[in-house]
Design a protein around this motif. Structure first.
Motif, PDB file in Angstrom:
ATOM      1  N   TYR A 108       0.398  -1.212  -0.220  1.00 25.13           N
ATOM      2  CA  TYR A 108       0.262  -0.040   0.127  1.00 25.13           C
ATOM      3  C   TYR A 108       0.700   0.906   0.160  1.00 25.13           C
ATOM      4  CZ  TYR A 108      -4.650  -2.496   0.218  1.00 25.13           C
ATOM      5  OH  TYR A 108      -5.540  -2.864   0.345  1.00 25.13           O
ATOM      6  N   MET A 109       2.055   1.071   1.041  1.00 25.94           N
ATOM      7  CA  MET A 109       2.918   2.533   0.910  1.00 25.94           C
ATOM      8  C   MET A 109       3.881   2.562  -0.467  1.00 25.94           C
ATOM      9  SD  MET A 109       5.097   1.995   3.848  1.00 25.94           S
ATOM     10  CE  MET A 109       7.020   1.972   3.598  1.00 25.94           C
ATOM     11  N   GLN A 110       3.832   1.324  -1.201  1.00 25.33           N
ATOM     12  CA  GLN A 110       4.499   2.076  -2.587  1.00 25.33           C
ATOM     13  C   GLN A 110       3.144   2.616  -3.773  1.00 25.33           C
ATOM     14  OE1 GLN A 110       5.502  -0.607  -1.124  1.00 25.33           O
ATOM     15  NE2 GLN A 110       7.486  -0.970  -1.601  1.00 25.33           N
ATOM     16  N   MET A 111       2.230   1.868  -3.677  1.00 27.07           N
ATOM     17  CA  MET A 111       1.085   2.314  -4.248  1.00 27.07           C
ATOM     18  C   MET A 111       0.511   4.139  -3.714  1.00 27.07           C
ATOM     19  SD  MET A 111       0.613   0.372  -6.447  1.00 27.07           S
ATOM     20  CE  MET A 111       2.637   0.554  -6.729  1.00 27.07           C
ATOM     21  N   GLY A 112       0.625   4.088  -2.860  1.00 30.50           N
ATOM     22  CA  GLY A 112       0.301   5.106  -2.268  1.00 30.50           C
ATOM     23  C   GLY A 112       1.102   6.961  -3.045  1.00 30.50           C
ATOM     24  N   ALA A 113       2.657   6.039  -2.643  1.00 36.70           N
ATOM     25  CA  ALA A 113       3.601   6.865  -2.804  1.00 36.70           C
ATOM     26  C   ALA A 113       3.545   7.207  -4.612  1.00 36.70           C
ATOM     27  CB  ALA A 113       4.998   6.045  -2.998  1.00 36.70           C
ATOM     28  N   PHE A 114       3.442   5.611  -5.666  1.00 34.04           N
ATOM     29  CA  PHE A 114       3.359   6.206  -6.763  1.00 34.04           C
ATOM     30  C   PHE A 114       1.868   7.015  -6.919  1.00 34.04           C
ATOM     31  CE2 PHE A 114       0.452   4.040 -10.361  1.00 34.04           C
ATOM     32  CZ  PHE A 114       1.835   4.477 -11.445  1.00 34.04           C
ATOM     33  N   ILE A 115       0.509   6.972  -6.684  1.00 36.60           N
ATOM     34  CA  ILE A 115      -0.529   7.773  -7.248  1.00 36.60           C
ATOM     35  C   ILE A 115      -0.294   8.831  -6.135  1.00 36.60           C
ATOM     36  CG2 ILE A 115      -2.710   7.870  -6.690  1.00 36.60           C
ATOM     37  CD1 ILE A 115      -3.298   5.954  -7.604  1.00 36.60           C
ATOM     38  N   SER A 116       0.378   9.341  -5.255  1.00 39.22           N
ATOM     39  CA  SER A 116       0.767  10.785  -4.996  1.00 39.22           C
ATOM     40  C   SER A 116       1.203  11.741  -5.957  1.00 39.22           C
ATOM     41  CB  SER A 116       0.322  10.544  -2.968  1.00 39.22           C
ATOM     42  OG  SER A 116       0.000  10.006  -2.735  1.00 39.22           O
ATOM     43  N   THR A 117       2.461  10.602  -6.118  1.00 38.61           N
ATOM     44  CA  THR A 117       3.491  11.696  -6.986  1.00 38.61           C
ATOM     45  C   THR A 117       2.650  11.450  -8.082  1.00 38.61           C
ATOM     46  OG1 THR A 117       4.946   9.598  -7.527  1.00 38.61           O
ATOM     47  CG2 THR A 117       5.557  11.513  -5.547  1.00 38.61           C
ATOM     48  N   LEU A 118       2.425  10.838  -8.739  1.00 40.66           N
ATOM     49  CA  LEU A 118       2.092  10.949 -10.151  1.00 40.66           C
ATOM     50  C   LEU A 118       0.786  11.952  -9.686  1.00 40.66           C
ATOM     51  CD1 LEU A 118       1.848   9.121 -12.750  1.00 40.66           C
ATOM     52  CD2 LEU A 118      -0.747   8.391 -11.875  1.00 40.66           C
TER      53      LEU A 118
END
Lengths: 153, 177
Positions: A108-118
């Motif tokens: 979830y952390m990776q995906m949170g980071a991915f979506i947020s920076t995206l």
């Protein structure tokens, strides 16, 4: 066209009609300025759309997923954040992609980071930002957006 | 004519990139062209109301009103208004800059500009609804709350980091657009 867009159209056209009834010449001025504002961003806008189109096909969801799905821990988060920052894929592709990656074991952390920076950082749209805000401000803004994101995650 | 060529320099460069892709890998090139066509159509469909509203604000809303609502002393109300405007408007992030331009011209404060841009990029309502359906409401709400906190924090930090003279320069270059 989705409901939300239709509501916005309704709002804008409603106001425009109201404006037309109140004052014709000001309404013409309104339209002229609306067009001018649009024409102003047109060069960058075309450029970004073409660039996004190229990125979308070169960096396919499968390619991105192969790298993000296997990684974990802080390195995975950093990688996800960087990928999110430099790719520019629309939300309606990004969210299902993230959902798919989650099902396949991504954190979830990776995906949170991915979506947020995206959504937030946008290296590709930086030229436009520089145009309005100057280099220094853009740099600060991007740096802060990135750092607070990792902090909040 | 030369002016147009110069203004659209960025566009020409990306078109050059597309051309190279077309030569290196015609299959990918073709798919890129289809994608570009699709996003252009999508964009031109979504964007008009936002620019109509820019024109309307420009011509009809008096400067005093915007100063009162989103100017320097607007406080929490200004932040909330900036968050709402950013979340409600339609169009990609680069459509936000003309909106910001007209608001700055009417006296919106530096901090509220930053908040609006942050909201525009992360808390868009259609995107949020879509996020709920694909990633679940728990994920979406947690991200929304953190994003809003992040946006406000960023705006406060930028308010401090950027000195007043530079702020003036930035606002001026935004407004003169």
């Amino acid at each position: 066209m989705d409901l939300f867009t239709l509501v916005l159209y309704g709002l804008a056209l409603g106001f425009l009609l109201f404006s037309w009834i109140r004052d014709r010449s000001r309404t013409k001025e309104t339209l002229r300025r609306a067009w001018k504002a649009f024409e102003n961003i047109l060069p960058q806008l075309f450029g970004v759309v073409v660039l996004v189109g190229i990125m979308l096909v070169v960096l396919s969801p499968a390619t991105i997923g192969r790298f993000l799905g296997r990684e974990s821990g802080l390195r995975g988060v950093m990688f996800a954040a960087v990928v999110g920052a430099i790719t520019l894929i629309p939300g309606f592709v990004a969210f299902p992609l993230a959902a798919m990656l989650l099902r396949h074991g991504a954190g979830y952390m990776q995906m949170g980071a991915f979506i947020s920076t995206l959504m937030m950082v946008g290296v590709i749209t930086a030229p436009i930002e520089v145009k309005y805000f100057g280099r220094r401000m853009t740099f600060f803004a991007m740096a802060w957006r990135s750092s607070t994101l990792s902090w909040s995650l | 004519m030369r002016k147009i060529v110069a203004r659209y320099r960025f566009t020409w460069i990306t078109l050059g990139g597309l051309f190279i892709l077309e030569i290196v890998n015609p299959h990918l090139g073709e798919r890129a062209v289809v994608t570009i066509g699709y996003s252009l159509r999508e964009m031109l469909l979504v964007i008009p109301p936002t620019f109509l509203l820019i024109g309307l604000i420009d011509v009809w809303v008096p400067k005093e009103t915007i100063i009162r609502l989103m100017g320097k002393g607007s406080g929490l109300r200004g932040i909330i208004l900036a968050l709402l405007l950013g979340s409600l408007a339609a169009g990609p992030l680069y459509a936000a800059f003309p909106v910001v331009a007209v608001l700055v011209k009417k006296g919106t404060s530096f901090r509220n500009v930053v908040v609006l841009l942050g909201a525009w990029s992360t808390t868009k309502i259609p995107m949020f609804l879509f996020e709920i359906t694909s990633l679940g409401s728990r994920f979406a709400y947690i991200r929304l709350v953190l994003s809003i906190l992040g946006i406000i924090l960023i705006s406060m930090v930028l308010e401090r980091v950027i000195d007043n003279r530079e702020k003036e320069d930035i606002l001026q270059s935004l407004a003169s657009f």
